[in-house]
Design an enzyme around this catalytic site. Structure first.
Site, PDB file in Angstrom:
ATOM      1  N   HIS A   1       0.830  -1.294  -0.272  1.00  0.00           N
ATOM      2  CA  HIS A   1      -0.060   0.106  -0.004  1.00  0.00           C
ATOM      3  C   HIS A   1       1.044   1.156   0.600  1.00  0.00           C
ATOM      4  O   HIS A   1       2.217   1.327   0.880  1.00  0.00           O
ATOM      5  CB  HIS A   1      -0.815  -0.221   0.973  1.00  0.00           C
ATOM      6  CG  HIS A   1      -2.159   0.974   1.607  1.00  0.00           C
ATOM      7  ND1 HIS A   1      -1.346   2.420   1.935  1.00  0.00           N
ATOM      8  CD2 HIS A   1      -3.026   1.093   1.218  1.00  0.00           C
ATOM      9  CE1 HIS A   1      -2.563   2.733   1.536  1.00  0.00           C
ATOM     10  NE2 HIS A   1      -3.970   2.662   1.274  1.00  0.00           N
TER      11      HIS A   1
ATOM     12  N   LYS B   1     -10.774  -0.487  10.110  1.00  0.00           N
ATOM     13  CA  LYS B   1     -11.020  -1.835   9.289  1.00  0.00           C
ATOM     14  C   LYS B   1     -11.099  -3.001  10.240  1.00  0.00           C
ATOM     15  O   LYS B   1     -12.180  -4.490   9.492  1.00  0.00           O
ATOM     16  CB  LYS B   1      -9.623  -2.014   8.456  1.00  0.00           C
ATOM     17  CG  LYS B   1      -9.107  -1.264   7.686  1.00  0.00           C
ATOM     18  CD  LYS B   1      -8.255  -1.718   6.966  1.00  0.00           C
ATOM     19  CE  LYS B   1      -7.155  -0.906   5.790  1.00  0.00           C
ATOM     20  NZ  LYS B   1      -8.072   0.070   4.798  1.00  0.00           N
TER      21      LYS B   1
ATOM     22  N   GLN C   1      -3.942  -4.925   6.755  1.00  0.00           N
ATOM     23  CA  GLN C   1      -4.847  -6.092   6.239  1.00  0.00           C
ATOM     24  C   GLN C   1      -5.059  -8.087   7.516  1.00  0.00           C
ATOM     25  O   GLN C   1      -5.791  -7.982   6.890  1.00  0.00           O
ATOM     26  CB  GLN C   1      -4.399  -6.362   4.620  1.00  0.00           C
ATOM     27  CG  GLN C   1      -5.043  -4.889   4.107  1.00  0.00           C
ATOM     28  CD  GLN C   1      -6.436  -4.495   4.091  1.00  0.00           C
ATOM     29  OE1 GLN C   1      -7.508  -5.829   4.206  1.00  0.00           O
ATOM     30  NE2 GLN C   1      -6.842  -3.609   3.845  1.00  0.00           N
TER      31      GLN C   1
ATOM     32  N   ASP D   1       3.296  -3.980   7.807  1.00  0.00           N
ATOM     33  CA  ASP D   1       2.037  -3.168   8.188  1.00  0.00           C
ATOM     34  C   ASP D   1       1.282  -4.531   7.690  1.00  0.00           C
ATOM     35  O   ASP D   1       1.164  -4.935   6.855  1.00  0.00           O
ATOM     36  CB  ASP D   1       2.167  -2.510   6.217  1.00  0.00           C
ATOM     37  CG  ASP D   1       0.317  -1.800   5.990  1.00  0.00           C
ATOM     38  OD1 ASP D   1       0.082  -2.227   7.032  1.00  0.00           O
ATOM     39  OD2 ASP D   1       0.540  -1.445   4.946  1.00  0.00           O
TER      40      ASP D   1
END
Ligand SMILES: Cc1ncc(COP(=O)(O)O)c(C=O)c1O
Length: 415
Positions: free
Chosen positions: A130, A234, A211, A208
């Protein structure tokens, strides 16, 4: 494949009742929400608890010596301990609250990168990052004179680790930045392998996990990462809260990221000294109720079970693969269903993703269309954008069926 009900890993139908959004009709159809990788819906348990917190327990944190301040501080610090436990950090002071995942990654890039990088050094990121874990490193490398190298991906969207040998020849590898799960392709990155490679070279590994933390067990110690970023919105929590989990020795040595109130120990005209961890990195009034809401979201996720959520997403993804495979005009990007997170990026032949998303909205179906803040991935597959459907604990197989019906309608409009 016929439309079959899945053997449930969790009872998504029951969980849906907790989410007010699923009472909505969009353009006369019950909402099908397939955009949780972008931001999730929120359960009543989080919404109600935040409202009660504001009504009964709100004041600024850490600086109030009265009851409301104590309650507020307890809510805020209680959330920090819940994050620590969720990702198995060694201590609560290793958990820094930020406003989102982007801020967490910028914190590392600036506070660690500006002081530790220079000419002759190499910063490595993957091609599937991302932008939030790509651009800050590219920028800090440029600012410090370090080289910026990218681990390429193959046609299935998986890392070509054989490229590391060439990358290493470019200089001293100082930092490796990688996603745990790609937001665009769903690729699950072999982070432990990258951690071993990075640490053999005395480099730091920055993960990261925006997700991943929402939908699978994540253990910072087992992963071997030095820094891990995540974001609340999220994972059923409100927007405006995220976090960085970092190794204490590194966080202690690093310079502050933002300066001002709450992050100091002593200020004089000559010199300022910094507060202890984690407050050194939490300048100003933090997102108090948002952190509290994150703690409530973690309670909800733990009650459902992260393993169950992961399995549920995998089952839905496999079902989506099979059903999208019935549509000859749909091309899916990324690895096979059993090697990815709960999302599917695809192209509908002859229809721009924005048109796909808009027409699906007319059927009450919410999907994401665009470059997903991952333009290098779009370049790799020579597309400007894709359509992405992503799943979470409240999605059911009928959502996939509605998507497939919707795509047939989209295609018919354009043929
Ligand atoms: C993999 C990944 N990293 C980072 C981010 C940025 O998170 P935030 O929007 O909370 O800053 C996202 C969100 O889209 C993401 O999917």
């Amino acid at each position: 494949m016929t439309q079959t009900a899945l053997t449930p890993a969790l009872d998504a139908r029951r969980l849906r009742a907790d989410f007010p959004a699923f009472e909505l009709e969009i353009h006369g159809r019950p909402l099908v929400y397939l955009d949780s990788a972008n931001s999730s819906q929120k359960p009543r348990q989080v919404l109600d608890a935040m409202r009660e917190f504001y009504e009964t327990s709100y004041a600024n944190v850490h600086r109030a010596v009265y009851t409301l301040g104590e309650r507020s501080t307890a809510g805020y610090e209680g959330a920090r301990e819940k994050v620590r436990s969720l990702v198995n950090a060694r201590a609560a002071r290793e958990v820094i609250f930020t406003r989102n995942g982007t801020e967490a990654l910028n914190l590392v890039a600036y506070a660690w990168g500006l002081d530790n990088l220079g000419p002759g050094d190499v910063v490595v990121a993957t091609e599937l990052e991302h932008h939030s874990n790509f651009v800050p490193w590219q920028y800090v490398a440029q600012r410090t004179g370090a080289a910026f190298a990218v681990i390429p991906i193959d046609d299935q969207g998986e890392l070509r680790l054989e490229a590391l040998a060439e990358i290493e020849r470019r200089g001293r590898v100082k930092a490796v930045a990688t996603a745990l799960v790609s937001n665009t392709l769903g690729t699950i990155v072999p982070v432990a392998e990258l951690a071993a490679w990075a640490h053999e070279r005395d480099a730091v590994l920055v993960v990261d996990a925006c997700q991943a933390v929402p939908n699978r067990p994540v253990d910072v110690q087992a992963l071997g990462c030095d820094f891990l970023a995540f974001t609340g919105h999220k994972m059923l929590a409100p927007s405006g809260i995220g976090g960085l989990v970092g190794r204490q020795e590194l966080l202690q040595r690093m310079s502050p990221f933002e300066l001002g109130g709450s992050m100091i120990r002593k200020v004089t005209a000559e010199k300022t000294t910094w507060a202890d961890l984690p407050y050194k990195y939490e300048a100003g009034t933090p997102p108090i109720a948002e952190a509290f809401g994150l703690g409530c979201a973690i309670d909800y996720l733990n009650a459902v079970g992260l393993e169950a959520i992961e399995r549920h997403e995998r089952e839905l993804t496999e079902y989506a693969f099979a059903r999208l495979g019935e549509l000859p005009f749909v091309r899916v990007f990324g690895p096979p269903a059993d090697r990815r997170g709960g999302l599917v990026s695809f192209d509908v032949e002859g229809v721009h993703p924005h048109d796909v998303a808009q027409l699906l909205d007319g059927e009450g179906i919410a999907v994401r269309a665009g470059h997903h803040c991952a333009q290098p991935v779009m370049d790799r597959f020579s597309v400007a954008a894709t359509t992405r459907a992503s799943f979470y604990l409240y999605n059911v197989s009928e959502d996939v069926d509605r998507l497939v019906e919707g795509l047939a309608i989209v295609r018919a409009r354009f043929s």
